[in-house]
Design a protein around this motif. Structure first.
Motif, PDB file in Angstrom:
ATOM      1  N   ALA A   1      32.238  12.502 -33.458  1.00 29.48           N
ATOM      2  CA  ALA A   1      32.317  11.833 -31.688  1.00 29.48           C
ATOM      3  C   ALA A   1      31.440  11.090 -30.659  1.00 29.48           C
ATOM      4  O   ALA A   1      31.076  10.731 -30.063  1.00 29.48           O
ATOM      5  N   THR A   2      30.089  12.012 -31.091  1.00 33.17           N
ATOM      6  CA  THR A   2      29.055  12.490 -30.204  1.00 33.17           C
ATOM      7  C   THR A   2      27.964  10.928 -31.210  1.00 33.17           C
ATOM      8  O   THR A   2      26.831  11.655 -30.721  1.00 33.17           O
ATOM      9  N   SER A   3      28.017  10.930 -32.473  1.00 32.72           N
ATOM     10  CA  SER A   3      27.050  10.109 -33.059  1.00 32.72           C
ATOM     11  C   SER A   3      27.064   8.779 -32.134  1.00 32.72           C
ATOM     12  O   SER A   3      28.056   8.017 -31.902  1.00 32.72           O
ATOM     13  N   PRO A   4      26.203   8.012 -32.237  1.00 32.99           N
ATOM     14  CA  PRO A   4      25.835   6.512 -31.201  1.00 32.99           C
ATOM     15  C   PRO A   4      26.905   5.703 -31.785  1.00 32.99           C
ATOM     16  O   PRO A   4      27.463   5.113 -30.947  1.00 32.99           O
ATOM     17  N   ALA A   5      27.133   5.464 -33.253  1.00 31.25           N
ATOM     18  CA  ALA A   5      28.778   4.543 -33.765  1.00 31.25           C
ATOM     19  C   ALA A   5      29.274   4.894 -33.115  1.00 31.25           C
ATOM     20  O   ALA A   5      30.144   3.962 -32.378  1.00 31.25           O
TER      21      ALA A   5
END
Ligand SMILES: C[S@@+](CC[C@H](N)C(=O)[O-])C[C@H]1O[C@@H](n2cnc3c(N)ncnc32)[C@H](O)[C@@H]1O
Length: 259
Positions: free
Chosen positions: A16-20
């Motif tokens: 959820a906190t990945s840029p994508a």
């Protein structure tokens, strides 16, 4: 291949906190059009990765309710809401997407991310019908899901990658959920339906983590030989060191409005 065990809270927070994924969510919530004061339901909320962010959008005069079938996810999400000081208007409860414990028209909006891939196609239809039932006329519904048909991982072992790919998607009840979302929303009578596929780039470590688990399970279930696993690991080790690594998965956003 037996069906995938649900992934843990740590993995869900990392995703959820990945840029994508943050970019997919930003677009999904733009299309959902939440206003301050709205009452929102997050179906299959996991450890609260979306409810916490949705709570900031609707503010303290709104309400966010997260629902998940896994009591550990519910407890973890509630603990995060308390720690973030938003528990006054953000709560989580156990329940199932196919039989929502809420009266008709009790929410301004419903959100549901990466859950339908884990339900059988029949249950996915039921989950969309339930979201439509609990959303008020004029309210919006947003589903986001993966289309595992599109999962593509660069490797020097193309044939092995395709074999692992089909073993990987066999672990989901509904691996192509993403590409069905628009139709599911229209079939429930939702209007103004918009669907947007977004290619999500994966890091080498992320893609290989996903396939490494599949490969290990496939060996245990005698669907992949030890020799194939050794070849796969050797090819993967080379890719991990390369800067131009390419892997991606299409996620689909579908938003509709209750007429
Ligand atoms: C891939 S996780 C996604 C969690 C969250 N939406 C996110 O994006 O971080 C899928 C979640 O759906 C939940 N789930 C699976 N089947 C469900 C059902 N029938 N009803 C409610 N939740 C369900 C799982 O417990 C898990 O937390």
């Amino acid at each position: 291949m037996s069906k995938i065990q649900h992934v843990g809270a740590d993995y869900l927070w990392r995703a959820a906190t990945s840029p994508a994924v943050m970019a997919v969510r930003a677009r999904a919530w733009q299309l959902l059009g939440l206003l301050p004061g709205a009452r929102v339901l997050d179906i299959g909320c996991g450890p609260g990765t979306a409810t916490l962010a949705l709570a900031a959008r609707v503010g303290m005069f709104g309400a966010v309710i997260g629902l998940d079938s896994d009591p550990e996810m519910v407890a973890s999400a509630d603990a995060s809401a308390r720690a973030a000081g938003i528990a006054g208007w953000t709560r989580h409860q156990q329940g199932t997407a196919t039989d929502l414990p809420f009266p008709p028209a009790s929410f301004d909006a419903c959100y549901c991310e990466r859950v339908l891939q884990h339900l059988t196609p029949d249950h996915a239809v039921r989950a969309v019908a339930e979201a439509a039932r609990v959303t008020r006329p004029g309210g919006a519904i947003c589903f986001v899901d993966s289309d595992w048909a599109s999962f593509s991982v660069e490797t020097s072992e193309d044939a092995l990658e395709r074999k692992l790919h089909s073993l990987h998607l066999a672990q989901f009840h509904n691996p192509f959920a993403g590409r069905t979302l628009g139709r599911l929303l229209r079939e429930q009578g939702l209007g103004f339906v918009v669907t947007e596929p977004i290619a999500v780039p994966l890091t080498a470590a992320g893609a290989l983590e996903l396939l490494a688990r599949t490969a290990q399970r496939a060996v245990e279930q005698k669907q992949l030989s030890d020799a194939e696993l050794t070849r796969w690991r050797a090819a993967a080790a080379v890719r991990l060191a390369e800067p131009d690594y390419a892997a991606h998965l299409t996620m689909v956003i579908a938003v509709g409005r209750r007429l």
